[in-house]
Design a protein around this motif. Structure first.
Motif, PDB file in Angstrom:
ATOM      1  N   GLU A  34       0.756  -1.205   0.109  1.00  0.00           N
ATOM      2  CA  GLU A  34       0.065  -0.085  -0.030  1.00  0.00           C
ATOM      3  C   GLU A  34       0.681   1.197   0.058  1.00  0.00           C
ATOM      4  O   GLU A  34       0.758   2.303  -0.497  1.00  0.00           O
ATOM      5  N   TYR A  35       2.041   1.130   0.702  1.00  0.00           N
ATOM      6  CA  TYR A  35       2.712   2.392   0.975  1.00  0.00           C
ATOM      7  C   TYR A  35       3.519   2.656  -0.658  1.00  0.00           C
ATOM      8  O   TYR A  35       3.614   3.753  -1.146  1.00  0.00           O
ATOM      9  N   ALA A  36       4.048   1.415  -1.297  1.00  0.00           N
ATOM     10  CA  ALA A  36       4.536   1.518  -2.642  1.00  0.00           C
ATOM     11  C   ALA A  36       3.317   2.245  -3.553  1.00  0.00           C
ATOM     12  O   ALA A  36       3.857   2.937  -4.400  1.00  0.00           O
ATOM     13  N   TRP A  37       2.249   1.697  -3.528  1.00  0.00           N
ATOM     14  CA  TRP A  37       1.312   2.520  -4.338  1.00  0.00           C
ATOM     15  C   TRP A  37       1.275   3.590  -4.326  1.00  0.00           C
ATOM     16  O   TRP A  37       1.217   4.501  -5.362  1.00  0.00           O
ATOM     17  N   ALA A  38       1.060   4.265  -3.068  1.00  0.00           N
ATOM     18  CA  ALA A  38       0.906   5.396  -2.657  1.00  0.00           C
ATOM     19  C   ALA A  38       1.892   6.327  -3.025  1.00  0.00           C
ATOM     20  O   ALA A  38       1.795   7.519  -3.640  1.00  0.00           O
ATOM     21  N   LEU A  39       3.229   5.930  -2.708  1.00  0.00           N
ATOM     22  CA  LEU A  39       4.332   6.583  -3.452  1.00  0.00           C
ATOM     23  C   LEU A  39       4.421   6.789  -4.642  1.00  0.00           C
ATOM     24  O   LEU A  39       5.088   7.860  -5.092  1.00  0.00           O
ATOM     25  N   LEU A  40       4.383   5.582  -5.445  1.00  0.00           N
ATOM     26  CA  LEU A  40       4.423   5.807  -6.879  1.00  0.00           C
ATOM     27  C   LEU A  40       3.573   6.672  -7.371  1.00  0.00           C
ATOM     28  O   LEU A  40       3.591   7.343  -8.572  1.00  0.00           O
ATOM     29  N   ARG A  41       2.368   6.729  -6.908  1.00  0.00           N
ATOM     30  CA  ARG A  41       1.334   7.579  -7.319  1.00  0.00           C
ATOM     31  C   ARG A  41       1.608   9.152  -7.271  1.00  0.00           C
ATOM     32  O   ARG A  41       0.773  10.103  -7.837  1.00  0.00           O
ATOM     33  N   THR A  42       2.348   9.270  -6.507  1.00  0.00           N
ATOM     34  CA  THR A  42       2.968  10.819  -6.460  1.00  0.00           C
ATOM     35  C   THR A  42       3.816  11.404  -7.686  1.00  0.00           C
ATOM     36  O   THR A  42       4.216  12.719  -7.832  1.00  0.00           O
ATOM     37  N   ARG A  43       4.525  10.440  -8.572  1.00  0.00           N
ATOM     38  CA  ARG A  43       5.160  10.843  -9.692  1.00  0.00           C
ATOM     39  C   ARG A  43       4.371  11.560 -10.790  1.00  0.00           C
ATOM     40  O   ARG A  43       3.246  11.614 -10.804  1.00  0.00           O
ATOM     41  N   ARG A  44       5.115  12.548 -11.326  1.00  0.00           N
ATOM     42  CA  ARG A  44       4.388  13.614 -12.315  1.00  0.00           C
ATOM     43  C   ARG A  44       5.289  13.668 -13.617  1.00  0.00           C
ATOM     44  O   ARG A  44       6.687  13.686 -13.069  1.00  0.00           O
ATOM     45  N   PRO A  45       5.018  13.264 -14.665  1.00  0.00           N
ATOM     46  CA  PRO A  45       3.658  13.164 -14.791  1.00  0.00           C
ATOM     47  C   PRO A  45       3.077  11.851 -14.348  1.00  0.00           C
ATOM     48  O   PRO A  45       3.848  10.903 -14.309  1.00  0.00           O
ATOM     49  N   VAL A  46       1.716  11.738 -14.026  1.00  0.00           N
ATOM     50  CA  VAL A  46       1.135  10.572 -13.579  1.00  0.00           C
ATOM     51  C   VAL A  46       1.175   9.270 -14.422  1.00  0.00           C
ATOM     52  O   VAL A  46       0.646   9.529 -15.640  1.00  0.00           O
ATOM     53  N   PRO A  47       2.079   8.200 -14.032  1.00  0.00           N
ATOM     54  CA  PRO A  47       2.189   6.917 -15.172  1.00  0.00           C
ATOM     55  C   PRO A  47       0.890   6.286 -15.302  1.00  0.00           C
ATOM     56  O   PRO A  47       0.000   6.420 -14.345  1.00  0.00           O
ATOM     57  N   LYS A  85      -3.089   8.271   6.904  1.00  0.00           N
ATOM     58  CA  LYS A  85      -2.879   7.894   8.328  1.00  0.00           C
ATOM     59  C   LYS A  85      -2.817   6.431   8.283  1.00  0.00           C
ATOM     60  O   LYS A  85      -1.840   6.007   8.719  1.00  0.00           O
ATOM     61  N   MET A  86      -3.683   5.784   7.632  1.00  0.00           N
ATOM     62  CA  MET A  86      -3.865   4.204   7.780  1.00  0.00           C
ATOM     63  C   MET A  86      -2.650   3.548   7.446  1.00  0.00           C
ATOM     64  O   MET A  86      -2.087   2.635   7.805  1.00  0.00           O
ATOM     65  N   VAL A  87      -2.278   3.873   6.056  1.00  0.00           N
ATOM     66  CA  VAL A  87      -1.373   3.224   5.325  1.00  0.00           C
ATOM     67  C   VAL A  87       0.132   3.933   5.819  1.00  0.00           C
ATOM     68  O   VAL A  87       0.740   2.740   6.091  1.00  0.00           O
ATOM     69  N   TRP A  88       0.068   4.784   6.550  1.00  0.00           N
ATOM     70  CA  TRP A  88       1.381   5.298   7.047  1.00  0.00           C
ATOM     71  C   TRP A  88       1.736   4.534   8.331  1.00  0.00           C
ATOM     72  O   TRP A  88       2.656   3.778   8.618  1.00  0.00           O
ATOM     73  N   ARG A  89       0.493   4.216   9.280  1.00  0.00           N
ATOM     74  CA  ARG A  89       0.569   3.328  10.479  1.00  0.00           C
ATOM     75  C   ARG A  89       1.134   1.893  10.179  1.00  0.00           C
ATOM     76  O   ARG A  89       1.728   1.262  10.824  1.00  0.00           O
ATOM     77  N   GLN A  90       0.216   1.443   9.212  1.00  0.00           N
ATOM     78  CA  GLN A  90       0.578   0.008   8.813  1.00  0.00           C
ATOM     79  C   GLN A  90       2.031  -0.102   8.275  1.00  0.00           C
ATOM     80  O   GLN A  90       2.726  -1.003   8.386  1.00  0.00           O
ATOM     81  N   GLN A  91       2.561   0.842   7.599  1.00  0.00           N
ATOM     82  CA  GLN A  91       3.930   0.862   7.194  1.00  0.00           C
ATOM     83  C   GLN A  91       4.825   0.871   8.637  1.00  0.00           C
ATOM     84  O   GLN A  91       5.835   0.026   8.395  1.00  0.00           O
ATOM     85  N   LEU A  92       4.592   1.776   9.379  1.00  0.00           N
ATOM     86  CA  LEU A  92       5.266   1.719  10.789  1.00  0.00           C
ATOM     87  C   LEU A  92       5.274   0.315  11.449  1.00  0.00           C
ATOM     88  O   LEU A  92       6.366  -0.244  11.690  1.00  0.00           O
ATOM     89  N   GLU A  93       4.079  -0.165  11.379  1.00  0.00           N
ATOM     90  CA  GLU A  93       3.985  -1.520  11.977  1.00  0.00           C
ATOM     91  C   GLU A  93       4.805  -2.679  11.213  1.00  0.00           C
ATOM     92  O   GLU A  93       5.356  -3.622  12.046  1.00  0.00           O
ATOM     93  N   HIS A  94       4.867  -2.364   9.948  1.00  0.00           N
ATOM     94  CA  HIS A  94       5.550  -3.246   9.252  1.00  0.00           C
ATOM     95  C   HIS A  94       7.059  -3.295   9.784  1.00  0.00           C
ATOM     96  O   HIS A  94       7.589  -4.362   9.613  1.00  0.00           O
ATOM     97  N   LEU A  95       7.805  -2.148   9.779  1.00  0.00           N
ATOM     98  CA  LEU A  95       9.060  -2.123  10.112  1.00  0.00           C
ATOM     99  C   LEU A  95       9.248  -2.743  11.206  1.00  0.00           C
ATOM    100  O   LEU A  95      10.263  -3.282  11.594  1.00  0.00           O
ATOM    101  N   LEU A  96       8.447  -2.621  12.340  1.00  0.00           N
ATOM    102  CA  LEU A  96       8.737  -3.275  13.532  1.00  0.00           C
ATOM    103  C   LEU A  96       8.706  -4.696  13.340  1.00  0.00           C
ATOM    104  O   LEU A  96       9.348  -5.555  14.067  1.00  0.00           O
ATOM    105  N   GLN A  97       7.980  -5.338  12.295  1.00  0.00           N
ATOM    106  CA  GLN A  97       7.726  -6.823  12.266  1.00  0.00           C
ATOM    107  C   GLN A  97       9.061  -7.011  11.515  1.00  0.00           C
ATOM    108  O   GLN A  97       9.800  -8.005  11.890  1.00  0.00           O
ATOM    109  N   VAL A  98       9.415  -6.555  10.613  1.00  0.00           N
ATOM    110  CA  VAL A  98      10.655  -6.688   9.768  1.00  0.00           C
ATOM    111  C   VAL A  98      12.024  -6.769  10.715  1.00  0.00           C
ATOM    112  O   VAL A  98      13.093  -7.615  10.629  1.00  0.00           O
TER     113      VAL A  98
END
Length: 288
Positions: A134-147, A190-203
């Motif tokens: 989910e984080y990767a999707w959100a991050l890549l969608r910030t590219r311009r022009p939008v792919p 907020k939700m994607v960000w929180r899940q990303q932080l929790e994922h780091l704690l798992q990794v």
């Protein structure tokens, strides 16, 4: 009239465009397309009949046979059954799956698959190996022009595929130093960000993974020029790169690698310890 096979619409075509600069990829897809056409013609099947039998549109079949479209694994499996190829078409899945990822990402994944040690300092975004889908999707969608959405899906799938590095045995040593700002930026909401932080704690629970955080108030270190990455291999060789030197290109020269390792060592020493970093990330989770 109702049919037993659901035909996939143009919008849902199960494939991707071929990168025109990917010579190996073009060769693979051209070969796959030729084999499919020859087997279809040898079986006396017209494209409309074959398309209906496999459950996909005629236009997609024409594109795949012409080497202009990358088929997805399920297409190859269905084609193998319809053409009674005894597994010969399905056997092409491995090469086709590799081609589905951009050449640059394939090359990176190949290097990571060989690495026995990875050193990574990031001052802008989290390393791809640490990202949730989910984080990767959100991050890549910030590219311009939008792919195009298809191109984004390809990039995300490639990024997630690289995570097979965590399943290797023996496991490589993975060291990440993350700037505090990369953890505080709420990419995806907020939700994607929180899940990303929790994922780091798992990794970070993996014994071969160490994550350190560089506090924003610590600026006197050689990471201000951008990312630093070093991959070391079992034969004693290595490859690295940094944003602000060597034109940002990968380097393997020992003198240049020594510079990168020196910088990374200083950065690592300036950052929070691994234990302090875990506590910091836990605090961030509690604040979200």
């Amino acid at each position: 009239m109702a049919t037993d096979v659901e035909v996939v619409s143009e919008a849902d075509e199960p494939g991707w465009e071929v990168d025109p600069d990917d010579d190996w990829g073009l060769a693979v897809i051209t070969t796959v397309g030729r084999q499919l056409r020859l087997r279809r013609e040898a079986g006396g099947m017209r494209v409309p009949d074959f398309a209906k039998a496999v459950g996909y549109g005629e236009d997609l079949v024409y594109k795949i046979e012409a080497g202009k479209r990358i088929p997805r694994p399920e297409f190859l499996d269905k084609a193998d059954q319809v053409l009674r190829a005894d597994g010969l078409i399905a056997a092409m899945r491995e090469d086709v799956e590799k081609v589905r990822y951009p050449k640059q990402v394939r090359d990176l994944a190949t290097l990571e698959a060989r690495a026995v040690e990875l050193l990574s300092y990031g001052n802008h975004n989290l390393h791809g190996l640490l990202q949730t889908e989910e984080y990767a999707w959100a991050l890549l969608r910030t590219r311009r022009p939008v792919p195009p959405e298809e191109q984004l899906a390809q990039a995300v799938a490639a990024r997630m595929a690289r995570k097979s590095i965590y399943d290797r045995s023996p496991a490589p040593e993975l060291s990440f130093v993350l700037e505090e700002t990369t953890l505080r930026r709420p990419v995806g909401g907020k939700m994607v960000w929180r899940q990303q932080l929790e994922h780091l704690l798992q990794v970070v629970q993996l014994r071969n993974v160490e994550i350190q955080v560089m506090p924003m108030d610590r600026w006197e270190h050689p990471g201000t020029g951008g990312r630093i990455q070093v991959l070391k291999f079992g034969d004693g060789t290595a490859v690295g790169r940094t944003d602000d030197e060597f034109n940002g290109r990968p380097v393997a020269d020992l003198k240049q690698l020594r510079i990168l390792e020196l910088r990374y060592g200083i950065i690592r020493a300036e950052a929070l310890t691994a234990r302090e970093s875990v506590a910091f990330i836990e605090q961030l989770v509690g604040e979200t």
